[in-house]
Design a protein around this motif. Structure first.
Motif, mmCIF file in Angstrom:
data_model
loop_
_atom_site.group_PDB
_atom_site.id
_atom_site.type_symbol
_atom_site.label_atom_id
_atom_site.label_comp_id
_atom_site.label_asym_id
_atom_site.label_seq_id
_atom_site.Cartn_x
_atom_site.Cartn_y
_atom_site.Cartn_z
ATOM 1 N N VAL A 1 10.963 -28.436 5.058
ATOM 2 C CA VAL A 1 9.656 -28.454 5.720
ATOM 3 C C VAL A 1 9.263 -27.027 6.083
ATOM 4 O O VAL A 1 8.120 -26.609 5.878
ATOM 5 C CB VAL A 1 9.676 -29.349 6.968
ATOM 6 N N ALA A 2 10.207 -26.266 6.600
ATOM 7 C CA ALA A 2 9.906 -24.888 6.978
ATOM 8 C C ALA A 2 9.431 -24.099 5.763
ATOM 9 O O ALA A 2 8.450 -23.354 5.820
ATOM 10 C CB ALA A 2 11.137 -24.233 7.599
ATOM 11 N N ARG A 3 10.112 -24.281 4.641
ATOM 12 C CA ARG A 3 9.734 -23.555 3.431
ATOM 13 C C ARG A 3 8.327 -23.945 2.989
ATOM 14 O O ARG A 3 7.496 -23.099 2.683
ATOM 15 C CB ARG A 3 10.724 -23.893 2.317
ATOM 16 N N TYR A 4 8.046 -25.228 2.993
ATOM 17 C CA TYR A 4 6.714 -25.680 2.600
ATOM 18 C C TYR A 4 5.658 -25.207 3.592
ATOM 19 O O TYR A 4 4.485 -25.177 3.282
ATOM 20 C CB TYR A 4 6.680 -27.215 2.484
ATOM 21 N N SER A 5 6.086 -24.867 4.811
ATOM 22 C CA SER A 5 5.119 -24.415 5.814
ATOM 23 C C SER A 5 5.007 -22.897 5.836
ATOM 24 O O SER A 5 4.650 -22.323 6.861
ATOM 25 C CB SER A 5 5.528 -24.919 7.199
ATOM 26 N N SER A 6 5.348 -22.253 4.738
ATOM 27 C CA SER A 6 5.207 -20.797 4.611
ATOM 28 C C SER A 6 6.130 -20.004 5.529
ATOM 29 O O SER A 6 5.836 -18.862 5.848
ATOM 30 C CB SER A 6 3.768 -20.334 4.870
ATOM 31 N N VAL A 7 7.206 -20.595 5.989
ATOM 32 C CA VAL A 7 8.150 -19.837 6.797
ATOM 33 C C VAL A 7 9.123 -19.138 5.841
ATOM 34 O O VAL A 7 9.576 -19.744 4.869
ATOM 35 C CB VAL A 7 8.941 -20.765 7.740
#
Ligand SMILES: Nc1ncnc2c1ncn2[C@@H]1O[C@H](COP(=O)(O)OP(=O)(O)OP(=O)(O)O)[C@@H](O)[C@H]1O
Ligand SMILES: [Mg+2]
Lengths: 504, 334
Positions: free
Chosen positions: B217-223
């Motif tokens: 989720v973090a990766r998909y959220s541009s983190v």
């Protein structure tokens, strides 16, 4: 026993989560050989009702009876032992196990002391075949697509000789064609005398396959009658409590002639080959194709979530995008189709989820909690997120409300080009209309939108132009008067498009 | 195989006061009361300062460990890293003594060396874990052995001692302070406060929790997941450096037995404080409470002869297990 005895029935069921009561005196009877549909707005209590039937939750008050005998399930295993099988809205698969291991999880076949892998493999292949699903039985569940996961869930349920089969939004992620395959199985089970219950926000399909419809609103059953007495419109009215006008708003704004995004020969190894298209400012572009056609993977490649080759130009400038961060810094944002494992952090709060994608904007350098709360207020209002409690965890929202939160989160990033993959998955018809309006509003403001959807009507109703993909390639494009379901299906299935021109 | 969740009655206590938040604090208060009743010296200025100063090393490290664990990682190497940095620092200062002479500058150079070494060691752990995609457990188990063996080798199996003159100059960093509060306590307090602010009030802290919960989720959220992960290990490495700076003046030496089991104490403090071992949720103030609980147990056993001090480890073990049982309570409820 005559068919007058319900296979499963609920009577006077109440259920509360902490201080919040979500079900009020719910009564439903499921009869053998009958397909029963449960419909209602997001958060009406459909999933909660089903979980009580399946032994995943226990009621605060009221009686569950099986074949007329009151029962108290202490676990889903006890319900399964009575032949009550449930498919969850949010999948219940072990992500690290393979497809076949999941199908047989807890019910492994044995040969003496050892697992009978060969028999399990054969049966899995047969089951998936019956569902017309081409996923590899040895693939890890975490690596397969969302619709395939749904099919695996269905295969798993079909294996368990169910007397009562409960399906929570089984078609939300399926295209019409895959849904048809599922309905064939539903018909088969119905004729075998299984009692079936399902929910769906696709009312035309409710009309088509159910025998009886029960409508819930705010935790109450408000209506229950034979499907023949209802139309899709009257169902929508009963759900929402008001009349619904045109689902798709009329496009009024002009599309600019500036090219916002130009993609040439985008190749995502294993999923997409030489995909090229242009997207103008303020345009809504639909992306259609069967499951496995590489729609999602292409877009994930485009925003840097997967390795890819090819050239991408944004506003005429060649850009290299290797991560969603790069993409976002260019105003390009992607909304995932998989809200549970890629979209939301289920054990974090609503506010934390909402602002995760745009957190730097709230850090000055310390997080401005007040601004975050205001953003949440606005999101709750704009997207009609129904949360019984503002401070609850995102995972405790109903499925449709989770989806609304996800849409709100993406929109908070203020994209200039936004790719939305199954934007209304699991969203009720009233809110769908609101989201469609929102998308058109965005486009009118000059935002370019790419919509991926397995709902054909959604792509047709929303998009100005539709690209159809097939086996990882662009199969063709339709727009204007050619934007028909028939034309899209022909392209998607490789039947060749008679009057459609193909893109370069 | 899910069990039906039993009904939580609407009469449940308001959620703000819950056992997971209060648990560690209650345990700490109980320990203080028990200690005060058992020994009149327990609350004396000398004893309190002593306990706090000794917990400062583990405490400073545990604050860093809170970030690593919250982000779904783990670092087993901190104890040996501290020993290695201590040895390195001593060698650097002894080596520079002829050219620089005794005085404040050489101590500052030693401190700088400790911080740089901590940063480098943390970066190495983080790099191997994120970029080479090796399990944190494996990487830090490896570096734990490496640093331990390096310090033994540097000391040639014995002890590395700081030059006697330098020791006198450096001594005040551990033994003195301002307003009667010694430096280790002051630094620990500052680190803890800064850590709490970073965890709760910055994007970095939020990202750590998000990554620990679900890195997809973090990766998909541009983190930038890799960068945040590496940063947690670097932060921990630097804090190990800080802890070592406070530790060296205490004994003025380093050997292969320096910092033994510090990693476990630090991890235990983090868990007792309510941070989830599998990541996704962390609180720095809880870690501070955890550190204090662990040191108080040892202190009380030493001051009283009610229970043998040899049982210290056993009691700490029981407390850790209790803390985890409490955590599970929270998860089931959510
Ligand atoms: N574990 C939980 N803790 C707190 N509230 C919950 C929990 N599970 C569900 N709820 C609340 O109960 C209400 C009913 O949720 P439910 O999931 O049954 O809705 P639904 O009808 O299935 O909606 P959807 O169409 O969006 O799937 C919602 O308001 C939801 O937020
Ligand atoms: Mg639901």
């Amino acid at each position: 026993m005559t068919s007058a005895t319900a296979a499963l029935s609920l009577e006077g069921i109440d259920r509360s989560f902490g201080p919040v009561q979500v079900l009020f005196g719910v009564a439903i009877d499921l009869f053998p050989g009958e397909v029963h549909a449960l419909i209602g707005e997001n958060g009406a209590g459909k999933s909660t009702t089903m979980k009580i039937m399946g032994g995943y939750l226990s009621p605060s008050h009221g009686t569950v009876s099986v074949g007329g005998e009151p029962v108290r399930f202490r676990s889903s295993d006890e319900a399964e032992a009575q032949g009550i099988v449930m498919i969850h809205q949010e999948f219940n698969l072990a992500e690290d196990l393979t497809v076949e291991e999941n199908v047989f999880l807890g019910h492994e076949l044995r040969k003496g002391l050892f697992l009978d892998k060969k028999a399990m493999r054969e049966e899995t292949v047969a089951l998936l075949d019956r569902l017309d699903c081409r996923v590899d039985p040895k693939a890890r569940v975490r690596d397969i697509s969302t619709p395939d996961k749904q099919m695996v869930e269905i295969a798993k349920a079909l294996r368990r000789d169910a007397r009562v089969l409960i399906m929570d939004e089984p078609t939300a992620v399926l295209t019409n064609r895959e849904a048809e395959v599922l309905f064939e199985q539903v018909d088969r089970l119905r004729s075998q005398g299984v009692a079936l219950l399902f929910t769906s926000h696709k009312l035309d399909e409710v009309k088509r396959i159910s025998d009886r419809v029960t409508v819930m609103r705010d935790g109450h059953v408000v209506e229950s009658r034979p499907t023949s007495e209802l139309t899709a419109d009257s169902m929508a009215e009963a759900m929402v409590g008001r009349e619904l006008s045109n689902l798709f708003p009329k496009r009024s704004a002009e599309i600019s002639s500036d090219i916002a995004l130009k993609v040439s020969n985008l190749t995502v190894p294993g999923h997409a080959t030489d995909v090229s298209f242009e997207l103008r400012r303020g345009e809504v572009l639909g992306l259609s194709g069967l499951i496995g056609s590489g729609r999602t993977e292409t877009m994930e490649g485009l925003v840097g979530l997967r390795s890819h080759e090819g050239t991408v130009e944004i506003d005429g400038e060649a850009v290299k995008i290797t991560s969603p961060r790069d993409a976002q810094s260019r105003g390009l944002v992607y909304l995932t189709e998989d809200r549970k494992s890629r979209g939301l952090v289920l054990n974090m709060g609503l506010r934390e989820n909402l602002t995760l994608q745009s957190l730097p904007r709230f850090a000055k350098p310390f997080l401005d909690q007040k601004a975050e709360e205001e953003a949440l207020d606005k999101a709750i209002k704009d997207f009609d997120i129904r949360a019984p409690d503002r401070s609850m965890k995102a995972g405790n929202l109903s499925g449709g409300n989770q989806q609304k939160l996800l849409v709100a989160k993406i929109m908070l990033a203020e994209p200039r080009i936004v790719i939305i993959d199954e934007p209304t998955r699991g969203i009720d018809i009233g809110t769908k209309q609101q989201i469609y309006e929102f998308i058109h509003h965005l486009a009118a403001e000059g935002v370019s939108v790419i919509v991926i959807s397995s709902e054909m009507t959604e792509v047709i109703g929303l998009a100005d132009r539709i690209i159809v993909m097939r086996q990882g390639r662009v199969a063709g494009e339709v727009s204007g008067a050619e934007k028909t379901e028939d034309a899209i299906v022909r392209l998607a299935m490789g039947l060749g498009a008679r009057e459609t021109e193909t893109t370069a | 195989m899910s069990t039906a969740e039993t009904t939580s009655a609407p009469t449940q206590a308001p959620r703000k006061i819950n056992i997971q938040v209060l648990g560690p604090i209650i345990a700490l208060v109980v320990l203080v009361i028990v200690g005060a009743l058992m020994n009149s010296n327990f609350l004396s200025y000398a004893n309190v300062t002593n306990v706090l100063a000794r917990s400062a090393f583990i405490g400073i490290i545990a604050v860093g460990m809170t970030f690593v664990i919250t982000a779904g990682g783990l670092d087993l190497s901190v104890g040996s890293m501290a020993a290695f940095i201590a040895g390195l620092m001593i060698l650097v200062m002894n080596y520079l003594l002829p050219s620089m002479g005794n005085g404040v500058p050489i101590i500052l150079v030693g401190m700088l060396a400790a911080l740089v070494a901590g940063l480098a060691a943390g970066f190495l752990n983080g790099f191997l874990i994120t970029n080479m995609r090796i399990e944190a457990f494996i990487v830090t188990l490896g570096t734990m052995g490496i640093y331990r063996s390096l310090v033994t080798w540097l000391a040639d199996g014995g002890t590395l001692s700081l030059d006697f003159g330098l020791r006198q100059t450096y001594r005040p960093v551990y033994y003195e302070g301002i307003l009667g509060i010694s430096w280790p306590i002051i630094i620990f307090a500052l680190v803890a406060i800064a850590g709490e602010i970073v965890m709760r009030k910055t994007a970095f802290g939020r990202y750590c929790a998000a990554i620990g919960s679900n890195d997809q989720v973090a990766r998909y959220s541009s983190v930038d997941v890799g960068r945040v992960r590496i940063l947690t290990y670097i932060l921990l490495g630097v804090l190990v450096g800080v802890a070592t700076i406070m530790y060296v003046p205490r004994l003025g030496s380093a050997s292969s037995s320096t910092g033994v089991l510090w990693e476990l104490e630090a991890i235990a403090a983090v868990i007792i404080g309510g941070t989830m071992l599998k990541g996704g949720f962390g609180r720095v103030w809880g870690t501070v409470v955890g550190v204090l609980i662990l040191s108080l147990i040892g202190n009380i056993l030493n001051l009283t002869d009610f229970v043998s001090p040899y049982l210290n480890g056993a009691i700490q073990g029981v407390i850790i297990i209790l803390a985890v049982i409490l955590q599970r309570g929270r998860k089931a409820e959510g």
